[in-house]
Design a protein around this motif. Structure first.
Motif, PDB file in Angstrom:
ATOM      1  N   THR A  17       0.864  -1.173   0.000  1.00 45.00           N
ATOM      2  CA  THR A  17       0.000   0.000   0.000  1.00 45.00           C
ATOM      3  C   THR A  17       0.906   1.230   0.000  1.00 45.00           C
ATOM      4  OG1 THR A  17      -0.092   0.181   2.405  1.00 45.00           O
ATOM      5  CG2 THR A  17      -1.782  -1.208   1.339  1.00 45.00           C
ATOM      6  N   PHE A  18       0.369   2.364  -0.365  1.00 42.04           N
ATOM      7  CA  PHE A  18       1.149   3.599  -0.331  1.00 42.04           C
ATOM      8  C   PHE A  18       1.596   3.887   1.096  1.00 42.04           C
ATOM      9  CE2 PHE A  18      -0.403   6.020  -4.358  1.00 42.04           C
ATOM     10  CZ  PHE A  18      -0.241   4.880  -5.119  1.00 42.04           C
ATOM     11  N   TYR A  45      -0.337  -0.127  -9.467  1.00 42.06           N
ATOM     12  CA  TYR A  45      -1.178  -1.201  -9.987  1.00 42.06           C
ATOM     13  C   TYR A  45      -2.500  -1.248  -9.247  1.00 42.06           C
ATOM     14  CZ  TYR A  45       3.343  -2.655 -11.746  1.00 42.06           C
ATOM     15  OH  TYR A  45       4.562  -2.681 -12.361  1.00 42.06           O
ATOM     16  N   ILE A  46      -3.535  -1.673  -9.959  1.00 37.07           N
ATOM     17  CA  ILE A  46      -4.826  -1.950  -9.337  1.00 37.07           C
ATOM     18  C   ILE A  46      -4.907  -3.464  -9.193  1.00 37.07           C
ATOM     19  CG2 ILE A  46      -7.330  -1.851  -9.599  1.00 37.07           C
ATOM     20  CD1 ILE A  46      -6.908   0.630 -11.367  1.00 37.07           C
ATOM     21  N   LYS A  51      -9.937  -1.093  -4.226  1.00 35.23           N
ATOM     22  CA  LYS A  51     -10.145   0.180  -4.904  1.00 35.23           C
ATOM     23  C   LYS A  51      -8.883   1.041  -4.890  1.00 35.23           C
ATOM     24  CE  LYS A  51     -14.993   0.284  -3.634  1.00 35.23           C
ATOM     25  NZ  LYS A  51     -16.008   0.928  -2.818  1.00 35.23           N
ATOM     26  N   LYS A  52      -7.930   0.698  -4.036  1.00 40.32           N
ATOM     27  CA  LYS A  52      -6.728   1.510  -3.874  1.00 40.32           C
ATOM     28  C   LYS A  52      -5.580   0.986  -4.724  1.00 40.32           C
ATOM     29  CE  LYS A  52      -7.876   2.954   0.762  1.00 40.32           C
ATOM     30  NZ  LYS A  52      -7.427   3.084   2.134  1.00 40.32           N
TER      31      LYS A  52
END
Length: 71
Positions: A17-18, A45-46, A51-52
């Motif tokens: 995750t970011f 990337y999705i 959704k993130k």
């Protein structure tokens, strides 16, 4: 799923995750990672059922190591 961040000991590639990526760099939030993605420096990337956006662990570390070597 729970965040790993700096406690990540998983040896294989995975999607971060970011927030996890920011934590590894020592940032309090994901703003810098978002900027790297928005500017095209770091691909995102999705992944299914999410959704993130995520960043690939191997690409993230490659960018970090490349920047360290340039200093």
């Amino acid at each position: 799923m729970f965040r790993q961040g700096i406690a990540d000991t998983y040896q294989s590639d995975r999607f971060l995750t970011f927030t996890e990526a920011a934590e590894i760099l020592g940032y309090a939030n994901h703003t810098k990672i978002s900027e790297l993605v928005s500017s095209g420096i770091l691909p995102s990337y999705i992944i299914p059922l999410s959704k993130k956006l995520r960043v690939k662990k191997s690409e993230f570390y490659s960018l970090v190591l490349d920047n360290k070597n340039k200093r």
